[in-house]
Design a protein around this motif. Structure first.
Motif, PDB file in Angstrom:
ATOM      1  N   ARG A  86       0.914  -1.276   0.072  1.00 54.60           N
ATOM      2  CA  ARG A  86       0.071   0.088   0.105  1.00 54.60           C
ATOM      3  C   ARG A  86       0.882   1.096   0.125  1.00 54.60           C
ATOM      4  NH1 ARG A  86      -4.730  -0.645   3.785  1.00 54.60           N
ATOM      5  NH2 ARG A  86      -3.119  -1.376   5.139  1.00 54.60           N
ATOM      6  N   LEU A  87       2.020   1.364   0.806  1.00 55.77           N
ATOM      7  CA  LEU A  87       2.920   2.458   0.916  1.00 55.77           C
ATOM      8  C   LEU A  87       3.821   2.575  -0.277  1.00 55.77           C
ATOM      9  CD1 LEU A  87       3.237   5.046   2.676  1.00 55.77           C
ATOM     10  CD2 LEU A  87       4.855   3.659   3.811  1.00 55.77           C
ATOM     11  N   TRP A 115     -10.301  -3.818   5.721  1.00 58.39           N
ATOM     12  CA  TRP A 115     -11.078  -4.532   6.804  1.00 58.39           C
ATOM     13  C   TRP A 115     -10.080  -5.908   6.912  1.00 58.39           C
ATOM     14  CZ3 TRP A 115     -14.582  -4.103   9.990  1.00 58.39           C
ATOM     15  CH2 TRP A 115     -15.404  -3.218  10.140  1.00 58.39           C
ATOM     16  N   MET A 116      -9.435  -6.389   5.895  1.00 59.96           N
ATOM     17  CA  MET A 116      -8.338  -7.256   6.369  1.00 59.96           C
ATOM     18  C   MET A 116      -7.401  -6.974   7.273  1.00 59.96           C
ATOM     19  SD  MET A 116      -7.812  -8.942   2.421  1.00 59.96           S
ATOM     20  CE  MET A 116      -6.541 -10.068   2.911  1.00 59.96           C
ATOM     21  N   ASP A 117      -6.993  -5.754   7.123  1.00 57.37           N
ATOM     22  CA  ASP A 117      -6.114  -5.146   8.115  1.00 57.37           C
ATOM     23  C   ASP A 117      -6.646  -5.224   9.583  1.00 57.37           C
ATOM     24  OD1 ASP A 117      -4.358  -4.474   6.343  1.00 57.37           O
ATOM     25  OD2 ASP A 117      -4.691  -2.108   6.827  1.00 57.37           O
ATOM     26  N   VAL A 168      -4.418  -3.630  -4.377  1.00 55.07           N
ATOM     27  CA  VAL A 168      -4.615  -2.795  -3.241  1.00 55.07           C
ATOM     28  C   VAL A 168      -5.214  -1.570  -3.462  1.00 55.07           C
ATOM     29  CG1 VAL A 168      -3.495  -1.992  -1.051  1.00 55.07           C
ATOM     30  CG2 VAL A 168      -2.661  -4.274  -2.222  1.00 55.07           C
ATOM     31  N   VAL A 169      -4.937  -1.015  -4.352  1.00 53.19           N
ATOM     32  CA  VAL A 169      -5.403   0.540  -4.472  1.00 53.19           C
ATOM     33  C   VAL A 169      -6.838   0.256  -4.945  1.00 53.19           C
ATOM     34  CG1 VAL A 169      -5.435   2.493  -5.783  1.00 53.19           C
ATOM     35  CG2 VAL A 169      -3.534   1.768  -5.080  1.00 53.19           C
ATOM     36  N   LYS A 170      -7.320  -0.696  -5.789  1.00 55.80           N
ATOM     37  CA  LYS A 170      -8.648  -0.699  -6.358  1.00 55.80           C
ATOM     38  C   LYS A 170      -9.502  -1.467  -5.366  1.00 55.80           C
ATOM     39  CE  LYS A 170     -11.107  -3.059 -10.083  1.00 55.80           C
ATOM     40  NZ  LYS A 170     -10.914  -4.040 -11.308  1.00 55.80           N
ATOM     41  N   HIS A 171      -9.185  -2.181  -4.354  1.00 60.37           N
ATOM     42  CA  HIS A 171      -9.861  -2.707  -3.405  1.00 60.37           C
ATOM     43  C   HIS A 171      -9.401  -2.412  -1.993  1.00 60.37           C
ATOM     44  CE1 HIS A 171     -10.124  -5.576  -6.866  1.00 60.37           C
ATOM     45  NE2 HIS A 171     -11.205  -5.700  -6.618  1.00 60.37           N
TER      46      HIS A 171
END
Length: 324
Positions: free
Chosen positions: A54-55, A200-202, A191-194
């Motif tokens: 993500r980062l 919520w997985m986090d 990751v960006v698209k979803h």
């Protein structure tokens, strides 16, 4: 009416409340705990892998350019707040169970949150880009700093901070993050698209770690371990830490002559403490048998920091020149 009130509560707070309730009613014990621990380790690996995806590397490099912001923030987060946690731990020693006292020191050595600090910074009119990068970099740094800092400040008896524990931290936290960074070209678009699914997985990974730790605390009789007076003392200590965290971070940013946007970002990043990194590190350092009680100050602080942040962010958003 009830639905409206619940919708205003941070989703992470709601999830933690459900997790603690589940651990209280149906704790994982015996062989069930071993299975839950294995699932938790896998979820933690996935959590930090997703954070690595993500980062973006470009954001990391841009964030490193804000040294005048990042260096004092790191000093506040891992210096001033760690010392404050140590003071709280010494004050609580003798009045509260040993694990709870250790928990205040552990709380002080943790990194900031990413999502909530950024969200409230945005709501208050802070610099969102700097908030995201600063909080993320603090979490990366915290993976390396929290365990040895905890030991340095007097937590030797409370945790396994040897090479074995550090190896587990590297394997479960650092390795997946590095893999995520390496595979950004393949995985970051997903990751960006979803983003909502990944968020919520986090949260689920954090909830599993808290469930495993709190199950052990329930088995040890956490609800009977503290009297009403002791719970009140925990609340007083946490209130003092919150006042120190928010007011201290704000005035330090002011002394550094940061502009208003950067000052807001500095305050929220400097005052928040992360369950995301705290729960996994606690399980590694203390084991499930002790981690549940040790996490009590962190879980309570996490709840209170969100309660404090909401009206504070609203106030800052309405005022061009707020004062604390």
């Amino acid at each position: 009416m009830t639905g409206t009130i619940l919708s205003r509560i941070d989703p992470m707070v709601r999830l933690l409340a459900v997790t603690i309730a589940l651990a209280t009613v149906l704790p994982a014990m015996g062989a069930g705990r071993d299975i839950a621990q294995a699932i938790s380790s896998l979820a933690i690996f996935l959590l930090f892998f997703l954070n690595g995806l993500r980062l973006s590397r470009a954001d990391v490099l841009r964030g490193l350019g804000h040294g005048r912001f990042l260096l004092p923030l790191a000093a506040w987060c891992f210096g001033a707040m760690a010392v404050a946690g140590m003071v709280a731990s010494h004050f609580a020693d003798g009045w509260l169970p040993e694990e709870i006292a250790i928990g205040f020191l552990f709380l002080g050595t943790l990194a900031s949150t990413v999502q909530s600090a950024t969200a409230y910074s945005s709501l208050a009119g802070g610099n969102v880009a700097v908030s995201v990068v600063a909080a993320a970099l603090l979490n990366i740094l915290g993976v390396f700093v929290t365990a040895p800092l905890f030991a340095l400040l007097g937590g030797f008896a409370g945790a396994d901070v040897g090479l074995g524990a550090l190896g587990k931290i590297l394997a479960l936290l650092v390795l997946p993050f590095v893999l995520g960074q390496a595979l950004q070209g393949v995985g970051r678009p997903f990751v960006v698209k979803h983003a909502q699914v990944v968020t919520w997985m986090d949260r689920l990974a954090i909830a599993i770690a808290v469930y495993v730790a709190f199950s052990a605390a329930v088995e040890q009789g956490i609800w009977q371990a503290l009297s009403f007076d002791q719970w009140a003392l925990v609340s007083v200590i946490l209130a003092a830490l919150l006042i120190f965290a928010f007011a201290g971070a704000w005035h330090l940013a002011k002394a550094l002559q940061l502009n208003r946007q950067m000052r807001i970002s500095f305050m929220f990043a400097g005052a928040h403490k992360s369950v995301v990194s705290g729960a996994p590190i606690a399980l590694i350092l203390f084991g499930a048998e002790r981690a549940g009680l040790i996490l009590v100050p962190l879980l309570a602080y996490h709840l209170l920091q969100l309660i404090v942040s909401a009206p504070l962010a609203t106030r800052l958003a309405r005022s061009s020149y707020p004062s604390l």
